[in-house]
Write a protein that holds these residues in place. Structure first.
Motif, PDB file in Angstrom:
ATOM      1  N   ALA A   9      38.077  33.657  37.261  1.00 20.74           N
ATOM      2  CA  ALA A   9      39.470  33.551  36.810  1.00 20.74           C
ATOM      3  C   ALA A   9      40.438  34.088  37.867  1.00 20.74           C
ATOM      4  O   ALA A   9      41.608  33.703  37.880  1.00 20.74           O
ATOM      5  CB  ALA A   9      39.654  34.304  35.497  1.00 20.74           C
ATOM      6  N   GLU A  10      39.969  34.932  38.777  1.00 25.02           N
ATOM      7  CA  GLU A  10      40.801  35.497  39.841  1.00 25.02           C
ATOM      8  C   GLU A  10      40.784  34.664  41.120  1.00 25.02           C
ATOM      9  O   GLU A  10      41.452  35.018  42.095  1.00 25.02           O
ATOM     10  CB  GLU A  10      40.343  36.918  40.167  1.00 25.02           C
ATOM     11  N   LEU A  11      40.040  33.575  41.134  1.00 18.38           N
ATOM     12  CA  LEU A  11      39.851  32.793  42.361  1.00 18.38           C
ATOM     13  C   LEU A  11      41.172  32.343  42.973  1.00 18.38           C
ATOM     14  O   LEU A  11      41.366  32.442  44.181  1.00 18.38           O
ATOM     15  CB  LEU A  11      38.975  31.573  42.066  1.00 18.38           C
ATOM     16  N   SER A  20      37.486  40.356  54.987  1.00 21.54           N
ATOM     17  CA  SER A  20      37.269  40.208  56.421  1.00 21.54           C
ATOM     18  C   SER A  20      37.051  38.730  56.732  1.00 21.54           C
ATOM     19  O   SER A  20      36.673  37.947  55.876  1.00 21.54           O
ATOM     20  CB  SER A  20      36.062  41.028  56.865  1.00 21.54           C
ATOM     21  N   GLY A  21      37.301  38.352  57.957  1.00 21.65           N
ATOM     22  CA  GLY A  21      37.082  36.963  58.353  1.00 21.65           C
ATOM     23  C   GLY A  21      38.102  36.017  57.766  1.00 21.65           C
ATOM     24  O   GLY A  21      39.255  36.362  57.560  1.00 21.65           O
ATOM     25  N   TYR A  22      37.653  34.827  57.480  1.00 23.99           N
ATOM     26  CA  TYR A  22      38.539  33.764  57.022  1.00 23.99           C
ATOM     27  C   TYR A  22      38.238  33.366  55.588  1.00 23.99           C
ATOM     28  O   TYR A  22      38.214  32.181  55.256  1.00 23.99           O
ATOM     29  CB  TYR A  22      38.417  32.553  57.944  1.00 23.99           C
ATOM     30  N   SER A  23      38.023  34.317  54.725  1.00 23.14           N
ATOM     31  CA  SER A  23      37.714  34.022  53.330  1.00 23.14           C
ATOM     32  C   SER A  23      38.925  33.409  52.634  1.00 23.14           C
ATOM     33  O   SER A  23      40.048  33.876  52.773  1.00 23.14           O
ATOM     34  CB  SER A  23      37.304  35.289  52.579  1.00 23.14           C
ATOM     35  N   THR A  24      38.645  32.340  51.899  1.00 19.65           N
ATOM     36  CA  THR A  24      39.651  31.684  51.065  1.00 19.65           C
ATOM     37  C   THR A  24      38.981  31.286  49.759  1.00 19.65           C
ATOM     38  O   THR A  24      37.757  31.397  49.627  1.00 19.65           O
ATOM     39  CB  THR A  24      40.212  30.413  51.718  1.00 19.65           C
ATOM     40  N   LYS A  25      39.767  30.773  48.837  1.00 14.83           N
ATOM     41  CA  LYS A  25      39.179  30.322  47.569  1.00 14.83           C
ATOM     42  C   LYS A  25      38.178  29.196  47.797  1.00 14.83           C
ATOM     43  O   LYS A  25      37.297  28.975  46.978  1.00 14.83           O
ATOM     44  CB  LYS A  25      40.264  29.878  46.600  1.00 14.83           C
ATOM     45  N   ASP A  26      38.281  28.503  48.921  1.00 15.01           N
ATOM     46  CA  ASP A  26      37.385  27.391  49.213  1.00 15.01           C
ATOM     47  C   ASP A  26      36.122  27.810  49.957  1.00 15.01           C
ATOM     48  O   ASP A  26      35.167  27.044  50.015  1.00 15.01           O
ATOM     49  CB  ASP A  26      38.124  26.330  50.036  1.00 15.01           C
ATOM     50  N   THR A  27      36.120  29.020  50.544  1.00 16.02           N
ATOM     51  CA  THR A  27      34.974  29.415  51.365  1.00 16.02           C
ATOM     52  C   THR A  27      34.135  30.550  50.783  1.00 16.02           C
ATOM     53  O   THR A  27      33.056  30.825  51.307  1.00 16.02           O
ATOM     54  CB  THR A  27      35.436  29.834  52.775  1.00 16.02           C
ATOM     55  N   VAL A  28      34.624  31.221  49.731  1.00 18.10           N
ATOM     56  CA  VAL A  28      33.828  32.303  49.156  1.00 18.10           C
ATOM     57  C   VAL A  28      32.602  31.732  48.456  1.00 18.10           C
ATOM     58  O   VAL A  28      32.597  30.576  48.018  1.00 18.10           O
ATOM     59  CB  VAL A  28      34.651  33.167  48.164  1.00 18.10           C
ATOM     60  N   ARG A  29      31.574  32.544  48.358  1.00 18.14           N
ATOM     61  CA  ARG A  29      30.363  32.128  47.653  1.00 18.14           C
ATOM     62  C   ARG A  29      30.573  32.291  46.160  1.00 18.14           C
ATOM     63  O   ARG A  29      30.996  33.346  45.692  1.00 18.14           O
ATOM     64  CB  ARG A  29      29.167  32.957  48.101  1.00 18.14           C
ATOM     65  N   LYS A  30      30.265  31.219  45.416  1.00 16.71           N
ATOM     66  CA  LYS A  30      30.419  31.227  43.962  1.00 16.71           C
ATOM     67  C   LYS A  30      29.048  31.211  43.305  1.00 16.71           C
ATOM     68  O   LYS A  30      28.103  30.636  43.837  1.00 16.71           O
ATOM     69  CB  LYS A  30      31.231  30.019  43.521  1.00 16.71           C
ATOM     70  N   SER A  31      28.956  31.843  42.146  1.00 21.41           N
ATOM     71  CA  SER A  31      27.694  31.844  41.405  1.00 21.41           C
ATOM     72  C   SER A  31      27.387  30.426  40.917  1.00 21.41           C
ATOM     73  O   SER A  31      28.280  29.585  40.780  1.00 21.41           O
ATOM     74  CB  SER A  31      27.768  32.810  40.221  1.00 21.41           C
ATOM     75  N   LEU A  32      26.109  30.161  40.667  1.00 20.97           N
ATOM     76  CA  LEU A  32      25.691  28.838  40.228  1.00 20.97           C
ATOM     77  C   LEU A  32      26.335  28.432  38.909  1.00 20.97           C
ATOM     78  O   LEU A  32      26.604  27.255  38.691  1.00 20.97           O
ATOM     79  CB  LEU A  32      24.163  28.774  40.104  1.00 20.97           C
ATOM     80  N   ASP A  33      26.606  29.399  38.041  1.00 23.86           N
ATOM     81  CA  ASP A  33      27.253  29.094  36.765  1.00 23.86           C
ATOM     82  C   ASP A  33      28.770  29.059  36.889  1.00 23.86           C
ATOM     83  O   ASP A  33      29.486  28.849  35.917  1.00 23.86           O
ATOM     84  CB  ASP A  33      26.818  30.070  35.675  1.00 23.86           C
ATOM     85  N   ASN A  34      29.265  29.254  38.110  1.00 20.79           N
ATOM     86  CA  ASN A  34      30.693  29.193  38.422  1.00 20.79           C
ATOM     87  C   ASN A  34      31.517  30.209  37.625  1.00 20.79           C
ATOM     88  O   ASN A  34      32.667  29.955  37.305  1.00 20.79           O
ATOM     89  CB  ASN A  34      31.231  27.778  38.218  1.00 20.79           C
ATOM     90  N   GLN A  35      30.931  31.377  37.366  1.00 20.54           N
ATOM     91  CA  GLN A  35      31.622  32.435  36.639  1.00 20.54           C
ATOM     92  C   GLN A  35      32.131  33.549  37.538  1.00 20.54           C
ATOM     93  O   GLN A  35      33.017  34.295  37.153  1.00 20.54           O
ATOM     94  CB  GLN A  35      30.687  33.038  35.578  1.00 20.54           C
ATOM     95  N   PHE A  36      31.572  33.652  38.760  1.00 22.15           N
ATOM     96  CA  PHE A  36      31.892  34.752  39.662  1.00 22.15           C
ATOM     97  C   PHE A  36      31.966  34.264  41.105  1.00 22.15           C
ATOM     98  O   PHE A  36      31.431  33.215  41.440  1.00 22.15           O
ATOM     99  CB  PHE A  36      30.829  35.855  39.573  1.00 22.15           C
ATOM    100  N   PHE A  37      32.623  35.071  41.961  1.00 21.52           N
ATOM    101  CA  PHE A  37      32.612  34.814  43.394  1.00 21.52           C
ATOM    102  C   PHE A  37      32.510  36.146  44.130  1.00 21.52           C
ATOM    103  O   PHE A  37      32.827  37.196  43.579  1.00 21.52           O
ATOM    104  CB  PHE A  37      33.824  33.995  43.844  1.00 21.52           C
ATOM    105  N   ILE A  38      32.048  36.092  45.378  1.00 21.49           N
ATOM    106  CA  ILE A  38      31.804  37.288  46.181  1.00 21.49           C
ATOM    107  C   ILE A  38      32.880  37.416  47.249  1.00 21.49           C
ATOM    108  O   ILE A  38      33.228  36.432  47.902  1.00 21.49           O
ATOM    109  CB  ILE A  38      30.420  37.206  46.856  1.00 21.49           C
ATOM    110  N   VAL A  39      33.381  38.648  47.417  1.00 23.62           N
ATOM    111  CA  VAL A  39      34.321  38.948  48.499  1.00 23.62           C
ATOM    112  C   VAL A  39      33.730  40.057  49.366  1.00 23.62           C
ATOM    113  O   VAL A  39      32.941  40.876  48.900  1.00 23.62           O
ATOM    114  CB  VAL A  39      35.715  39.344  47.963  1.00 23.62           C
ATOM    115  N   GLU A  40      34.140  40.056  50.630  1.00 23.75           N
ATOM    116  CA  GLU A  40      33.608  41.002  51.617  1.00 23.75           C
ATOM    117  C   GLU A  40      34.760  41.579  52.421  1.00 23.75           C
ATOM    118  O   GLU A  40      35.667  40.848  52.820  1.00 23.75           O
ATOM    119  CB  GLU A  40      32.659  40.250  52.542  1.00 23.75           C
ATOM    120  N   GLY A  41      34.723  42.881  52.661  1.00 19.16           N
ATOM    121  CA  GLY A  41      35.749  43.486  53.502  1.00 19.16           C
ATOM    122  C   GLY A  41      35.726  44.999  53.441  1.00 19.16           C
ATOM    123  O   GLY A  41      34.989  45.600  52.658  1.00 19.16           O
ATOM    124  N   ASP A  42      36.567  45.603  54.263  1.00 21.65           N
ATOM    125  CA  ASP A  42      36.645  47.060  54.323  1.00 21.65           C
ATOM    126  C   ASP A  42      37.229  47.662  53.044  1.00 21.65           C
ATOM    127  O   ASP A  42      37.026  48.837  52.767  1.00 21.65           O
ATOM    128  CB  ASP A  42      37.492  47.494  55.522  1.00 21.65           C
TER     129      ASP A  42
END
Length: 67
Positions: A9-11, A20-42
């Motif tokens: 819901a926060e995507l 960090s890097g070039y993370s966007t809503k289109d490049t983050v890794r999403k769970s197979l059930d499309n309920q969650f996504f992963i973010v990385e950074g300091d």
């Protein structure tokens, strides 16, 4: 640097400048059930890289490949 798992819901509204890097809503890794996504950074410390590797090997993040 650390990782966090956010609800899908926060995507659209998530502040990707915290990542960090070039993370966007289109490049983050999403769970197979499309309920969650992963973010990385300091800014994140919920999970370490090692913990995230274990999580991503789980059934909710990786499709099992037939042998």
């Amino acid at each position: 640097m650390g990782y966090d798992i956010r609800p899908i819901a926060e995507l659209e509204s998530f502040d990707y400048s915290l990542c960090s890097g070039y993370s966007t809503k289109d490049t983050v890794r999403k769970s197979l059930d499309n309920q969650f996504f992963i973010v990385e950074g300091d800014s994140f410390n919920t999970y370490t890289q090692q913990e995230m590797l274990v999580i991503c090997e789980g059934a909710n993040w990786t499709e099992e490949q037939p042998i």
